[in-house]
Every structure is written in C-alpha cells, then in structure tokens.
Design a protein around this motif. Structure first.
Motif, mmCIF file in Angstrom:
data_model
loop_
_atom_site.group_PDB
_atom_site.id
_atom_site.type_symbol
_atom_site.label_atom_id
_atom_site.label_comp_id
_atom_site.label_asym_id
_atom_site.label_seq_id
_atom_site.Cartn_x
_atom_site.Cartn_y
_atom_site.Cartn_z
ATOM 1 N N VAL A 130 0.851 -1.192 0.000
ATOM 2 C CA VAL A 130 0.000 0.000 0.000
ATOM 3 C C VAL A 130 0.886 1.241 0.000
ATOM 4 N N ILE A 131 0.601 2.140 -0.924
ATOM 5 C CA ILE A 131 1.307 3.431 -0.963
ATOM 6 C C ILE A 131 0.540 4.392 -0.047
ATOM 7 N N VAL A 132 1.270 5.003 0.891
ATOM 8 C CA VAL A 132 0.631 5.984 1.783
ATOM 9 C C VAL A 132 1.383 7.315 1.642
ATOM 10 N N PRO A 133 0.862 8.249 0.846
ATOM 11 C CA PRO A 133 1.538 9.541 0.700
ATOM 12 C C PRO A 133 1.382 10.375 1.979
ATOM 13 N N VAL A 134 2.524 10.800 2.519
ATOM 14 C CA VAL A 134 2.500 11.613 3.750
ATOM 15 C C VAL A 134 3.446 12.815 3.629
ATOM 16 N N ALA A 135 3.771 13.206 2.386
ATOM 17 C CA ALA A 135 4.825 14.207 2.213
ATOM 18 C C ALA A 135 4.317 15.646 2.136
ATOM 19 N N GLY A 136 2.993 15.837 2.234
ATOM 20 C CA GLY A 136 2.449 17.205 2.087
ATOM 21 C C GLY A 136 2.816 18.106 3.256
ATOM 22 N N TRP A 137 2.596 19.397 3.081
ATOM 23 C CA TRP A 137 2.972 20.383 4.105
ATOM 24 C C TRP A 137 1.940 20.508 5.226
ATOM 25 N N ARG A 149 6.673 4.336 -7.739
ATOM 26 C CA ARG A 149 6.689 3.394 -8.866
ATOM 27 C C ARG A 149 7.786 2.335 -8.746
ATOM 28 N N ALA A 150 8.984 2.775 -8.365
ATOM 29 C CA ALA A 150 10.146 1.871 -8.359
ATOM 30 C C ALA A 150 9.946 0.650 -7.460
ATOM 31 N N VAL A 151 9.119 0.771 -6.437
ATOM 32 C CA VAL A 151 8.963 -0.376 -5.516
ATOM 33 C C VAL A 151 7.677 -1.156 -5.763
ATOM 34 N N CYS A 152 6.904 -0.759 -6.776
ATOM 35 C CA CYS A 152 5.596 -1.409 -6.964
ATOM 36 C C CYS A 152 5.625 -2.587 -7.941
ATOM 37 N N GLY A 153 6.606 -2.645 -8.798
ATOM 38 C CA GLY A 153 6.708 -3.766 -9.730
ATOM 39 C C GLY A 153 5.475 -3.884 -10.618
ATOM 40 N N ASP A 154 5.112 -5.129 -10.929
ATOM 41 C CA ASP A 154 4.016 -5.366 -11.876
ATOM 42 C C ASP A 154 2.715 -5.728 -11.180
ATOM 43 N N GLU A 155 2.653 -5.456 -9.878
ATOM 44 C CA GLU A 155 1.458 -5.884 -9.133
ATOM 45 C C GLU A 155 0.483 -4.735 -8.949
ATOM 46 N N PRO A 156 -0.815 -5.082 -8.732
ATOM 47 C CA PRO A 156 -1.734 -4.026 -8.294
ATOM 48 C C PRO A 156 -1.319 -3.548 -6.907
ATOM 49 N N VAL A 157 -1.656 -2.311 -6.596
ATOM 50 C CA VAL A 157 -1.222 -1.728 -5.334
ATOM 51 C C VAL A 157 -2.372 -0.914 -4.734
ATOM 52 N N ALA A 158 -2.463 -0.939 -3.404
ATOM 53 C CA ALA A 158 -3.459 -0.094 -2.739
ATOM 54 C C ALA A 158 -2.851 1.285 -2.519
ATOM 55 N N VAL A 159 -3.691 2.299 -2.452
ATOM 56 C CA VAL A 159 -3.244 3.653 -2.092
ATOM 57 C C VAL A 159 -4.178 4.162 -1.001
ATOM 58 N N MET A 160 -3.597 4.623 0.093
ATOM 59 C CA MET A 160 -4.403 5.190 1.184
ATOM 60 C C MET A 160 -3.826 6.550 1.543
ATOM 61 N N VAL A 161 -4.640 7.580 1.475
ATOM 62 C CA VAL A 161 -4.163 8.927 1.787
ATOM 63 C C VAL A 161 -3.950 9.036 3.308
ATOM 64 N N GLY A 162 -2.783 9.594 3.675
ATOM 65 C CA GLY A 162 -2.325 9.518 5.061
ATOM 66 C C GLY A 162 -3.108 10.295 6.094
ATOM 67 N N ASP A 163 -4.083 11.116 5.679
ATOM 68 C CA ASP A 163 -4.862 11.861 6.676
ATOM 69 C C ASP A 163 -6.359 11.612 6.500
ATOM 70 N N ASP A 164 -6.697 10.560 5.783
ATOM 71 C CA ASP A 164 -8.104 10.240 5.520
ATOM 72 C C ASP A 164 -8.464 9.016 6.362
ATOM 73 N N LEU A 165 -9.411 9.170 7.263
ATOM 74 C CA LEU A 165 -9.724 8.071 8.191
ATOM 75 C C LEU A 165 -11.079 7.453 7.884
ATOM 76 N N MET A 166 -11.101 6.126 7.849
ATOM 77 C CA MET A 166 -12.350 5.382 7.653
ATOM 78 C C MET A 166 -12.474 4.394 8.798
ATOM 79 N N PHE A 167 -13.570 4.477 9.526
ATOM 80 C CA PHE A 167 -13.795 3.536 10.628
ATOM 81 C C PHE A 167 -15.029 2.715 10.346
ATOM 82 N N GLY A 168 -14.947 1.423 10.637
ATOM 83 C CA GLY A 168 -16.103 0.555 10.429
ATOM 84 C C GLY A 168 -15.681 -0.883 10.629
ATOM 85 N N PRO A 169 -16.646 -1.800 10.646
ATOM 86 C CA PRO A 169 -16.297 -3.200 10.894
ATOM 87 C C PRO A 169 -15.423 -3.813 9.794
#
Ligand code: UTP
Length: 288
Positions: A6-13, A117-137
């Motif tokens: 999973v790619i989690v972008p956390v580099a924003g200001w 990109r360099a670490v993702c290879g040929d596979e599908p990948v999840a992306v989760m934004v680092g400040d977006d929260l989802m709670f649930g079962p």
C-alpha cells in the motif's frame, strides 16, 4: 493474485492544520490515543496488506520511527514494571514492513504516487491517503481490494456527500452494475453546487494497477502546479477502466479542524473506559 503493498503519501505540508503542523507532521497528530497515521496502517493491516510504502519528506522521518522499535523507551518501561505498555509500543513496530521513498518536492498527490513506482513492480497496489480516516467493521481498503481482484480493474472508494458539499471533492458519474458498485463514466473535480453529476465523492482509498504510472507520467501540472491523481484517473475512465465502490463506514478528513476534532470525539466515545465521562463533560460544555 494478492495485493501486498500500500502506498501511503505523507509528504504534504499540512498547511490546513497550521500552526499545529509547523514542526509536527499532520499525520502524527493524535486522535484519541494514537497518531492519525496509525489508524491508516491498522486499516491496511486489517485488510491483509503487509508492506507500507510511505512517500515522505526529510521533515517527516518521525512517521517511520513510529513503526520501529524504541529500545531505550522499552528499557525505561521495563524498569518501571510497565510490561503492558512495552507490548503496546512493540506491537506498533511489528505491524507491517515499512518502505520509505522521498518525494523531494511537494508536487501533489499524483506525483507522490508516481514516486512509489520503483517499488511497486508489476502488481496491483493499494493507495491510502495519510490523513483520511475510515472507521467501520470492514476495512475500507479491503472492500476495494475484493472488487479490484474480482474484476481485474482499478477501483476508487466513494462516499455519498450532501448536495452542498460536492464542491469540496472529485465527484464521479457512475453506472451502478451491482449494489454500491459503479462503472465510472466521468470524474469532475470540485464541481459547483447544483452542477455535479452525482453526490458520490472520491475519498483517499484506491486500488490501482501498474498502468496508472504511465498515465501519471503524462500528467501536466494542474491547479497550484500540482500533478493531480484525478487527471490520471480521468485517463483510465477514457479507457473504460475504472470502477467505484461505495464505502461502508464512518469517514473523517483529519486534515480539516472540525473533522479532526469530530474524529477525536468519535474515538473517545468508542472507548468504554472514557465514554461515560466524555459524554458527561460534552453535555456540560454544550449546555454552557
Ligand atoms: P493534502 O491535499 O491534504 O495536502 O494531501 P497537504 O499538503 O498535506 O495539506 P494542506 O493542503 O497543505 O493542508 C493529501 C495527502 O497527500 C499527501 C499529504 O501528506 C496528505 O497525506 N501529499 C500531498 C503528498 O504526499 N505529497 C504532495 O505533494 C501533496
């Protein structure tokens, strides 16, 4: 096929949460008793993702440190006989494998994903934004992974928002092919109220395939000089290659003060140890 990364972008200001984020990364601000980013990683882990790729910057190394051992602190806790706390902090270090990639210039969410990109290879990948929260079962990202693997197609997570809030989101135009599942026919970034094709708003959960990188590479900087992930998603829509899933759960945008504070209250009320006291204090505060 399995999705591991999973790619989690956390580099924003994190300017939306200044002055709190002058030196502390937004993703490290606490909600209840954990930093925001820990909830994101817990959701990833619950969905079976094992490798977290943080797209980060030079001021945010503390995020990686949170998912590592702190042996000096463990020794202090051991001397104090606080063995349960040692387990609490060890468990965080053992949740996932951490991979860190630097985004050397903050050129937008799309650019942050491209950096991985360099670490993702040929596979599908999840992306989760680092400040977006989802709670649930059910972990939200897992809801998308199931559909992406079954349909062999990229998937974005959407939630239904009130009509007067469509101008804050990317809104999809979708064709429902199963309950809560859509073929995306168009994406409109922040449409004016009354002009949106639906009330289905994209949130920070995606499952993408390697073709996303070739589209991101071609994206020209848009609003604010940033490379937008939405532009690459538009390219997928043109190829009829994007699905959306309506996510079940409670969502908070922790990069916005009222939402951040509401998430704190939500998590506090979910903690049996403080629920009653918190309710009592909130009632007193509301009644002035
Ligand atoms: P935001 O749009 O919330 O941007 O990014 P931001 O810079 O963090 O916050 P504001 O707008 O200044 O308040 C959503 C996510 O994408 C990451 C952020 O760290 C955040 O988790 N991001 C954003 C990057 O990794 N790189 C970027 O260039 C932009």
């Amino acid at each position: 096929m399995k999705i591991k990364k999973v790619i989690v972008p956390v580099a924003g200001w994190g300017t939306g949460l200044l002055p709190a984020t002058k030196n502390v990364p937004k993703e490290m601000l606490p909600i209840h008793n954990k930093p925001i980013i820990q909830y994101v990683v817990e959701e990833a882990q619950a969905a079976g993702l094992t490798d977290v790729v943080f797209v980060t910057n030079q001021n945010k190394v503390i995020i990686q440190d949170h998912f590592d051992y702190n042996l000096a602190l463990e020794r202090v806790l051991e001397r104090a006989g606080k063995l349960d706390l040692i387990k609490t902090i060890r468990d965080v270090a053992e949740m996932v494998t951490v991979i860190a990639i630097r985004q050397k210039e903050q050129l937008g969410l799309g650019h942050a994903v491209l950096c991985a990109r360099a670490v993702c290879g040929d596979e599908p990948v999840a992306v989760m934004v680092g400040d977006d929260l989802m709670f649930g079962p059910d972990p939200a990202i897992g809801q998308l992974m199931d559909v992406a693997l079954a349909e062999h197609m990229p998937v974005v997570g959407v939630i239904e928002v009130p009509e007067n809030q469509v101008d804050k989101y990317g809104i999809i135009q979708g064709e429902e092919f199963a309950p809560g599942m859509y073929r995306v026919r168009g994406v409109v970034e922040k449409p004016a109220v009354g002009k949106a094709p639906s009330r289905l708003a994209m949130v920070g959960r995606y499952v993408l395939f390697p073709d996303i990188f070739k589209h991101l590479e071609k994206c020209k900087p848009g609003v604010g000089g940033e490379i937008q992930l939405t532009d690459a998603l538009q390219a997928l829509v043109k190829e009829n290659r994007l699905l959306a899933v309506k996510l079940k759960g409670q969502r908070f945008d922790a990069g916005d003060w009222p939402e951040y504070l509401a998430a704190n209250v939500y998590m506090g009320l979910n903690d049996p140890a403080m629920r009653d006291l918190l309710k009592k204090r909130l009632t007193e505060v509301l009644e002035g």
